[in-house]
Design a protein around this motif. Structure first.
Motif, short mmCIF file in Angstrom:
data_model
loop_
_atom_site.label_atom_id
_atom_site.label_comp_id
_atom_site.label_asym_id
_atom_site.label_seq_id
_atom_site.Cartn_x
_atom_site.Cartn_y
_atom_site.Cartn_z
N GLU A 194 -35.92 -3.15 -28.25
CA GLU A 194 -36.72 -4.54 -28.17
C GLU A 194 -37.34 -5.30 -27.37
O GLU A 194 -37.12 -4.57 -25.94
N PHE A 225 -41.65 -6.23 -30.92
CA PHE A 225 -41.77 -4.79 -31.71
C PHE A 225 -41.85 -4.93 -33.27
O PHE A 225 -42.64 -4.12 -33.83
N ASP A 226 -40.91 -5.62 -33.81
CA ASP A 226 -41.00 -5.87 -35.25
C ASP A 226 -42.05 -6.61 -35.73
O ASP A 226 -42.85 -6.03 -36.79
N ALA A 227 -42.83 -7.63 -35.04
CA ALA A 227 -43.92 -8.12 -35.59
C ALA A 227 -45.20 -7.39 -35.47
O ALA A 227 -45.99 -7.42 -36.40
N SER A 274 -41.45 -7.34 -26.05
CA SER A 274 -42.42 -7.82 -26.79
C SER A 274 -43.84 -6.90 -26.28
O SER A 274 -43.95 -6.27 -25.27
N GLY A 320 -45.14 -4.10 -36.13
CA GLY A 320 -44.93 -3.02 -37.05
C GLY A 320 -44.41 -1.80 -36.46
O GLY A 320 -44.26 -1.66 -35.25
N PRO A 321 -44.09 -0.87 -37.64
CA PRO A 321 -43.60 0.31 -37.08
C PRO A 321 -44.18 1.13 -35.81
O PRO A 321 -43.56 2.03 -35.38
N SER A 358 -45.25 0.33 -33.38
CA SER A 358 -45.18 0.13 -31.95
C SER A 358 -44.05 0.80 -31.25
O SER A 358 -43.83 1.05 -30.31
N ARG A 359 -43.20 1.30 -32.31
CA ARG A 359 -42.02 2.37 -31.86
C ARG A 359 -42.55 3.84 -32.27
O ARG A 359 -41.74 4.61 -32.53
#
Length: 306
Positions: A102, A40-42, A104, A44-45, A47-48
């Motif tokens: 969290e 999710f972090d990879a 992928s 970017g924002p 994604s959430r």
């Protein structure tokens, strides 16, 4: 596919007034493969994202931690990891009240599928059951495969596009094997498969069967015969289903008036749209909207990244 990908930093196209924004898949270079994978972090924002939006691409998500709700079209799914989900192009989705989310993601456009139309049909059927609880063994296998996809994408070694396509195909086939998963796909060939894709992507255009046949270069009779043989349904029924589904999305996810929704899905006469909608769903558009009382405010203007 033209219009489905953008370079990093490209602003999103401004949606029509009152409609959710459309996110396109960011690629690193103009000739880069239309694919991305990572946590999710990879990703970017976005994604959430907590605001309703659509994608031009497919998204597969493997949730390993967190809580909250995933809202997809008309349904709300509680986040209770480990879980697996699929989001189809054109669907409206967002996350609500998530904490510690969290996992992928795998993002890709239709032309990246090694199985072509067969994989698209498989994804469509997976989309009929888009949020699945995983047992421990399936969770572990899925995690390993998602990690392989992310690693292959991150390093981009020689031949990585072919490896990614093959791994993605394996992921889809395994997803279809999950308990309660999709039925064996009905074979769809030639003009029928082209029509199925056209019907799914043109709900707002109000296309008739005759117009679709013309776009595909066949007669209406030939189209009807091919579609019925491949799907067991008529072209008209599939077009009605696509328009009804798009109308439901707009009624639930926007503050558009019934008249505006009618126009968005190709009806010039709101009264006729209301009769059509009641016939297809058993409810009037107003009753349907009241029943689904968790609508989100409409999103207008730009400023949302692609």
């Amino acid at each position: 596919m033209r219009g489905t990908t953008v370079l990093p930093g490209t602003a999103a196209a401004v949606p029509r007034q009152g409609e959710p924004p459309v996110h396109r898949l960011e690629v690193r270079l103009p000739d880069q493969v239309p694919f991305a994978a990572g946590g999710f972090d990879a990703m970017g924002p976005l994604s959430r994202a907590a605001t309703p939006h659509r994608h031009t691409f497919y998204e597969i998500v493997h949730v390993v931690e967190g809580s909250g709700t995933h809202v997809l079209d008309l349904e709300r799914y509680q986040v209770r990891p480990p879980q697996w989900g699929v989001i189809l192009p054109g669907q409206v989705h967002h996350w609500e009240g998530v904490r510690g989310l969290e996992g992928s993601l795998v993002l890709f456009t239709p032309e990246f599928l090694v199985g072509g139309a067969r994989d698209e049909e498989l994804l469509r059927r997976l989309g009929e059951r888009p949020w699945v609880d995983l047992d421990a063994a399936t969770h572990e296998r899925t995690g390993r495969l998602m990690a392989e996809l992310a690693e292959e994408y991150r390093y981009g070694a020689d031949g990585f596009a072919g490896v990614l396509r093959s791994l993605l195909h394996v992921l889809l086939v395994r997803a279809a094997r999950l308990p309660g998963g999709v039925a064996r796909p009905t074979p769809v060939r030639g003009v029928a498969e082209e029509f199925v894709r056209l019907a799914g992507r043109s709900a707002a255009d109000g296309l008739s069967v005759r117009r679709c046949a013309g776009l595909l270069g066949v007669t209406p009779g030939h189209l009807a015969e091919a579609v019925r043989a491949a799907t067991g349904r008529t072209p008209a029924a599939l077009l009605r289903e696509a328009r009804t589904r798009e109308a439901q999305r707009l009624l639930v996810s926007t503050d558009l008036t019934v008249r505006q929704v009618a126009s968005r899905v190709g009806f010039g006469d709101p009264a006729y749209f209301c009769r059509f909608f009641r016939r297809e769903t058993g409810r009037s558009p107003g009753d349907f909207r009241k029943h689904h009382d968790r609508r989100d405010p409409s999103l207008e203007g730009g400023g949302v990244p692609a």
